[in-house]
Design a protein around this motif. Structure first.
Motif, short mmCIF file in Angstrom:
data_model
loop_
_atom_site.label_atom_id
_atom_site.label_comp_id
_atom_site.label_asym_id
_atom_site.label_seq_id
_atom_site.Cartn_x
_atom_site.Cartn_y
_atom_site.Cartn_z
N LYS A 94 -17.12 -45.27 -4.35
CA LYS A 94 -16.09 -45.00 -5.35
C LYS A 94 -16.71 -45.09 -6.73
CE LYS A 94 -11.77 -46.80 -7.33
NZ LYS A 94 -10.74 -47.88 -7.26
N LEU A 95 -16.38 -44.13 -7.58
CA LEU A 95 -16.82 -44.17 -8.97
C LEU A 95 -15.79 -43.45 -9.82
CD1 LEU A 95 -18.80 -44.78 -11.23
CD2 LEU A 95 -20.10 -42.74 -10.61
N THR A 96 -15.06 -44.19 -10.63
CA THR A 96 -14.08 -43.61 -11.53
C THR A 96 -14.16 -44.29 -12.88
OG1 THR A 96 -12.27 -45.13 -10.97
CG2 THR A 96 -12.49 -43.13 -9.61
N ILE A 97 -13.65 -43.61 -13.89
CA ILE A 97 -13.42 -44.22 -15.20
C ILE A 97 -11.94 -44.03 -15.51
CG2 ILE A 97 -15.75 -44.10 -16.14
CD1 ILE A 97 -15.08 -41.46 -17.41
N SER A 98 -11.28 -45.11 -15.90
CA SER A 98 -9.82 -45.07 -16.05
C SER A 98 -9.40 -45.38 -17.48
CB SER A 98 -9.17 -46.06 -15.07
OG SER A 98 -9.70 -47.37 -15.25
N GLU A 99 -8.14 -45.03 -17.77
CA GLU A 99 -7.56 -45.22 -19.11
C GLU A 99 -8.38 -44.49 -20.18
OE1 GLU A 99 -4.60 -46.59 -19.80
OE2 GLU A 99 -4.32 -46.88 -17.64
N ILE A 100 -8.78 -43.25 -19.85
CA ILE A 100 -9.55 -42.42 -20.77
C ILE A 100 -8.60 -41.47 -21.50
CG2 ILE A 100 -11.41 -40.74 -20.96
CD1 ILE A 100 -12.33 -43.51 -20.06
N LYS A 101 -8.70 -41.41 -22.82
CA LYS A 101 -7.87 -40.49 -23.59
C LYS A 101 -8.09 -39.06 -23.09
CE LYS A 101 -6.10 -43.31 -26.81
NZ LYS A 101 -4.65 -43.48 -27.06
N SER A 102 -6.98 -38.34 -22.85
CA SER A 102 -7.10 -37.05 -22.17
C SER A 102 -6.62 -35.85 -22.97
CB SER A 102 -6.32 -37.10 -20.85
OG SER A 102 -4.94 -37.35 -21.10
N THR A 103 -5.97 -36.07 -24.12
CA THR A 103 -5.44 -34.94 -24.89
C THR A 103 -5.93 -34.99 -26.33
OG1 THR A 103 -3.42 -36.16 -25.45
CG2 THR A 103 -3.36 -34.79 -23.48
N GLY A 104 -6.13 -33.81 -26.89
CA GLY A 104 -6.55 -33.70 -28.28
C GLY A 104 -5.95 -32.46 -28.91
N SER A 105 -5.76 -32.49 -30.22
CA SER A 105 -5.15 -31.36 -30.91
C SER A 105 -5.77 -31.17 -32.28
CB SER A 105 -3.63 -31.58 -31.06
OG SER A 105 -3.38 -32.74 -31.83
N ASN A 106 -5.40 -30.05 -32.89
CA ASN A 106 -5.78 -29.73 -34.28
C ASN A 106 -7.28 -29.60 -34.50
OD1 ASN A 106 -3.05 -29.84 -35.07
ND2 ASN A 106 -3.18 -32.06 -35.31
N MET A 107 -8.03 -29.32 -33.44
CA MET A 107 -9.46 -29.08 -33.62
C MET A 107 -9.67 -27.69 -34.22
SD MET A 107 -12.64 -29.46 -33.59
CE MET A 107 -12.66 -31.16 -33.09
N LEU A 108 -10.43 -27.62 -35.31
CA LEU A 108 -10.69 -26.34 -35.96
C LEU A 108 -11.84 -25.60 -35.28
CD1 LEU A 108 -10.49 -27.33 -39.74
CD2 LEU A 108 -8.73 -26.23 -38.37
N MET A 109 -11.76 -24.28 -35.25
CA MET A 109 -12.84 -23.45 -34.74
C MET A 109 -13.92 -23.32 -35.81
SD MET A 109 -11.17 -20.21 -32.78
CE MET A 109 -9.84 -20.40 -31.64
N LEU A 110 -14.81 -24.29 -35.88
CA LEU A 110 -15.88 -24.27 -36.87
C LEU A 110 -17.22 -24.57 -36.20
CD1 LEU A 110 -14.19 -26.27 -39.77
CD2 LEU A 110 -14.47 -23.79 -39.61
#
Length: 275
Positions: A151-167
């Protein structure tokens, strides 16, 4: 295409497709800005980049800018990816939720080119220098005294992001949401002792003990050390991060966690990984 057709050339050899937004402005003291390309799909055909319908450069009284992202939303598979047009010629923004299935995760890239006129070009195609918008996270097997990873997992990882600019310059960081998820690279050990598959996750910092590495090892019956025993741990990721740099996943960097014993997880950081 004819010489005066608008052409984009991606600078990352392994890309298969990308989307383009482009805006046109005139040379007035207070310029008028209009949309020129809206999420145009560009695909690689042999060594050439192609799209349809072809658009052509306006006269030198006008300039075009370009914003690109890859993979194009129509080619990204079943992912929660949304693109929002920029206002008045500014960069579009990206919202993304990282899938928990590693096979569905995408190595998201973006690029941009400032306003340029037809005569200001130094070559027919406008170059787009794509940069990674996510960190790459990998696990590698070290000396585990004959034990197998079950078994190998990483938990409680932030999964959503927004407002990233295409630069292209990575000057804009993600705005992270509150959602978290558990991710696993898999447990199959492949070439170069890589465990499972690379993961492309949200950039984030580990300043508390919520995010955890969860690991289980099974020792064979015929081994001298702990024969037949199962050893499991669930420890904060911050426990294994010995430097300030390793306590942050930054976009565009690759992080390799080498597991030598359940108590020893070393982090290697590569700041220049390729898609």
């Amino acid at each position: 295409p004819k010489k005066d057709s608008v052409q984009s050339r991606a600078t990352t050899a392994d890309l298969a497709n990308f989307g383009v937004y482009s805006y046109i402005k005139d040379n007035a003291e207070t310029p008028t800005v209009k949309q020129f390309m809206i999420d145009q799909l560009v695909e690689k055909d042999g060594s050439e980049w192609t799209y349809s319908p072809i658009k052509y450069w306006p006269s030198n009284d006008y300039k075009l800018n370009f914003f690109g992202y890859s993979p194009h939303i129509d080619m990204a598979g079943e992912v929660d990816l949304n693109i929002h047009r920029g206002a008045d010629g500014s960069a579009p923004t990206i919202d993304y939720k990282v899938p928990t299935e590693t096979a569905k995760q995408i190595d998201l890239l973006a690029a941009s080119h400032d306003y340029i006129s037809k005569n200001e070009r130094t070559e027919d195609a406008v170059p787009l220098n794509f940069r990674h918008l996510l960190p790459e996270v990998k696990f590698r097997k070290g000396d585990l005294s004959g034990a197998n990873i079950t078994k190998l997992t990483i938990s409680e990882i932030k999964s959503t992001g927004s407002n990233m600019l295409m630069l292209s310059d990575n000057s804009k960081q993600w705005t992270l949401g509150d959602d978290t998820a558990t991710y696993s690279p898999g447990i199959t050990v492949g070439s170069d002792n890589l465990i499972g598959s690379p993961m492309y996750l949200m950039p984030q910092s580990f300043t508390n003990d919520e995010a955890k590495i969860n690991l289980s090892l099974q020792f064979p019956e015929d081994i001298a050390v702990k024969p037949g025993e199962t050893y499991s741990i669930s420890e904060p990721m911050s426990k294994f991060l010995t430097t300030t740099e390793a306590a942050i996943w930054e976009q565009g960097k690759s992080y390799t966690y080498k597991i030598s014993t359940p108590q020893e997880v070393k982090v290697e950081i590569n700041e220049d990984f390729t898609p």
